[in-house]
Design a protein around this motif. Structure first.
Motif, mmCIF file in Angstrom:
data_model
loop_
_atom_site.group_PDB
_atom_site.id
_atom_site.type_symbol
_atom_site.label_atom_id
_atom_site.label_comp_id
_atom_site.label_asym_id
_atom_site.label_seq_id
_atom_site.Cartn_x
_atom_site.Cartn_y
_atom_site.Cartn_z
ATOM 1 N N GLU A 182 -4.620 4.293 2.577
ATOM 2 C CA GLU A 182 -5.003 5.526 1.864
ATOM 3 C C GLU A 182 -6.340 6.061 2.365
ATOM 4 O OE1 GLU A 182 -5.348 7.189 -2.744
ATOM 5 O OE2 GLU A 182 -5.359 5.019 -2.353
ATOM 6 N N LEU A 209 1.256 4.515 -2.782
ATOM 7 C CA LEU A 209 1.118 5.909 -2.361
ATOM 8 C C LEU A 209 2.401 6.703 -2.580
ATOM 9 C CD1 LEU A 209 -0.838 5.355 0.990
ATOM 10 C CD2 LEU A 209 -1.737 6.311 -1.142
ATOM 11 N N TRP A 234 -5.809 7.684 5.770
ATOM 12 C CA TRP A 234 -5.074 8.944 5.617
ATOM 13 C C TRP A 234 -5.983 10.063 5.083
ATOM 14 C CZ3 TRP A 234 -0.913 11.236 7.277
ATOM 15 C CH2 TRP A 234 -0.356 12.306 6.583
ATOM 16 N N ASN A 235 -6.853 9.727 4.148
ATOM 17 C CA ASN A 235 -7.676 10.752 3.499
ATOM 18 C C ASN A 235 -9.049 10.945 4.127
ATOM 19 O OD1 ASN A 235 -5.770 11.399 1.474
ATOM 20 N ND2 ASN A 235 -6.431 9.656 0.233
ATOM 21 N N GLN A 286 0.833 -1.200 0.000
ATOM 22 C CA GLN A 286 0.000 0.000 0.000
ATOM 23 C C GLN A 286 0.872 1.257 0.000
ATOM 24 O OE1 GLN A 286 -3.519 -0.059 2.706
ATOM 25 N NE2 GLN A 286 -2.852 -2.140 3.201
#
Length: 490
Positions: A411, A191, A414-415, A187
């Motif tokens: 991800e 990124l 994080w977002n 992952q």
């Protein structure tokens, strides 16, 4: 025939519409200005496509041109344009070049160049269209922050019982699954992550420690290993040597075995760690020594710094001991008293020029902050992961769970994590008591320190011990400056 390779000490990432090159200065450890320092560089999407045809191992220009011809429409000048571009990167040290594949990476091309540029890769060094790399990345990502590094605790178990540790000993039982670590790395690659820190507990106790380090190398990651090094062996050293982007950080508390071993609660630990550090240095593996300053070693911590200096090792000493993440404070009994703090800070101000510089930088930075600035860089470019897959904001704040990698992708956390959004929304103005404090220029607000020491885990509950440190720093700094002025006037 000409051969090229990406410098083994350089990280390259392709972001689609641009490419990013950076040396390892932000993640590796340096002792002096003579160490490998290039800086970083933004290149155009075309330049990034060309660089993607290279590897860390030598490739001939014919092979590179053949790969590039599959990405671009073949032209008569394609080969020459590639050579011109790669020669420019070679002159900056990002790419290695030689007439033989055996000579490309023979000895690193160490350049003392530090230039930050952005936009399309310009041949004209004076072109005013270029901007700083940091500004370019900020403009490109905007509000969407760029995750650069992960701190992964692969095991909570430890063979030492350091008296000041923020991890309660009864929690040191977890082991990260091999599949989870590899999933995290995959992952991270997607990124375009740059850096992995592997820690514990004691990471070398993990049965797959070597596999993890090897996988980081295969993924072209910069790596820091945080370890007491008492379990280091020759097989581990051999693997570490294969990754020129790998560094090691360890703690030494005193050069007196009785003092060091008392702090670690592990008889013979100083000799094992000291011997291991020397083996790493003999094998050209960068090392950094950290020396937390406690009541037990405050009178002899400088012996550690001197030993590191003699061995050309980067070293630092820090008196910022934090409470345990479960909010118990029994480990704080080893904190320095106010009298001891004054002695340490006063000594540093008079004999450590870098400490004085650091204070002046801190003061200058604090004076430029506005009430609407983020209180810190938390969740700005990094995250931490526990052995069970829980994601938390930074080292020490283990009970502040932002999400689980057993349920969500990295991800997505994080977002989209609501907890991350809340942390990113915290501003200086939210700490009303700190705003009006007359020593705020000498202090940095730290929510981890606040939370761990708060019985309720409240990150807004001001930590008084660090208020004391700020007061002492301000008082002694102003006295030192006044003393310099008096000497100058006479």
């Amino acid at each position: 025939m000409v051969y090229y390779s990406i410098n083994p000490q350089v990280l390259f990432r392709h972001f689609g519409d641009f490419g990013y090159l950076t040396d390892n200065r932000n993640y590796g450890y340096t002792f002096s200005d003579k160490k490998f320092v290039l800086g970083d560089e933004i290149i155009s999407d075309i330049g990034a496509d060309i660089l993607s045809c290279l590897e860390k191992k030598p490739c001939s220009i014919d092979e590179i041109t053949n790969r590039a011809s599959k990405r671009f429409e073949p032209t008569q000048n394609l080969r020459n344009n590639i050579i011109t571009f790669l020669d420019l990167l070679s002159s900056k040290g990002f790419v290695n070049k030689a007439s033989s594949p055996f000579d490309v990476n023979k000895g690193e091309q160490l350049h003392n160049i530090y230039k930050e540029r952005a936009g399309i890769f310009q041949h004209n060094e004076e072109d005013k269209s270029t901007i700083k790399t940091t500004d370019f990345l900020l403009q490109h990502f905007g509000d969407k922050t760029f995750l650069k590094s992960l701190h992964i605790e692969i095991v909570s178990e430890c063979n030492e019982r350091c008296i000041h540790c923020y991890i309660p000993h009864e929690f040191k039982t977890e082991l990260m699954e091999e599949s989870l670590f590899f999933s995290i790395l995959e992952q991270a690659k997607k990124l375009n992550l740059l850096h992995i820190t592997i820690s514990g507990g004691e990471p070398m106790l993990h049965p797959h420690f070597l596999d993890f380090v090897k996988k980081c190398r295969e993924c072209d990651m910069s790596v820091n290993v945080l370890s007491n090094l008492t379990k280091l062996n020759s097989t581990m050293i051999d693997e570490m040597k294969r990754n020129p982007l790998l560094c090691v950080q360890t703690s030494i508390y005193s050069m007196d075995p009785e003092v060091h071993d008392h702090i670690t609660c592990h008889k013979g630990s100083l000799k094992k760690t000291e011997d291991a550090v020397c083996k790493l240095i003999d094998n050209n593996i960068p090392v950094q020594i950290n020396c937390p300053i406690l009541q037990d070693n405050w009178s002899c911590y400088k012996d550690v710094l001197y030993w590191a200096f003699k061995h050309n090792i980067s070293a630092s000493a820090d008196y910022s001991i934090i409470a345990k993440f479960d909010h118990h404070k029994d480990n704080l009994n080893c904190r320095l008293s106010e009298v001891e703090l004054k002695d340490i800070i006063d000594d540093k101000l008079h004999h450590d020029f870098s400490f004085l510089e650091d204070i002046e930088k801190e003061v200058s930075a604090n004076r430029t902050k506005s009430l609407n600035d983020n209180v810190c860089t938390i969740c700005d470019s990094s995250l931490c992961i526990s052995p069970n897959g829980n994601v938390f904001p930074c080292v020490g704040w283990t009970d502040k769970i932002l999400g689980s990698l057993n349920k969500y992708f990295l991800e997505d956390i994080w977002n989209s994590s609501e907890e991350i959004k809340k942390l990113r929304s915290i501003k200086n103005k939210d700490f009303s008591e700190c705003i009006s404090c007359n020593q705020k220029d000498f202090c940095t607000i730290c929510m981890v320190r606040n939370s761990n020491e708060s019985s309720t885990g409240n990150p807004f509950e001001v930590n008084r011990y660090f208020c004391t440190i700020a007061r002492i720093k301000k008082q002694l700094y102003e006295e030192t400056n006044q003393g310099h002025k008096l000497k100058t006037s006479t």
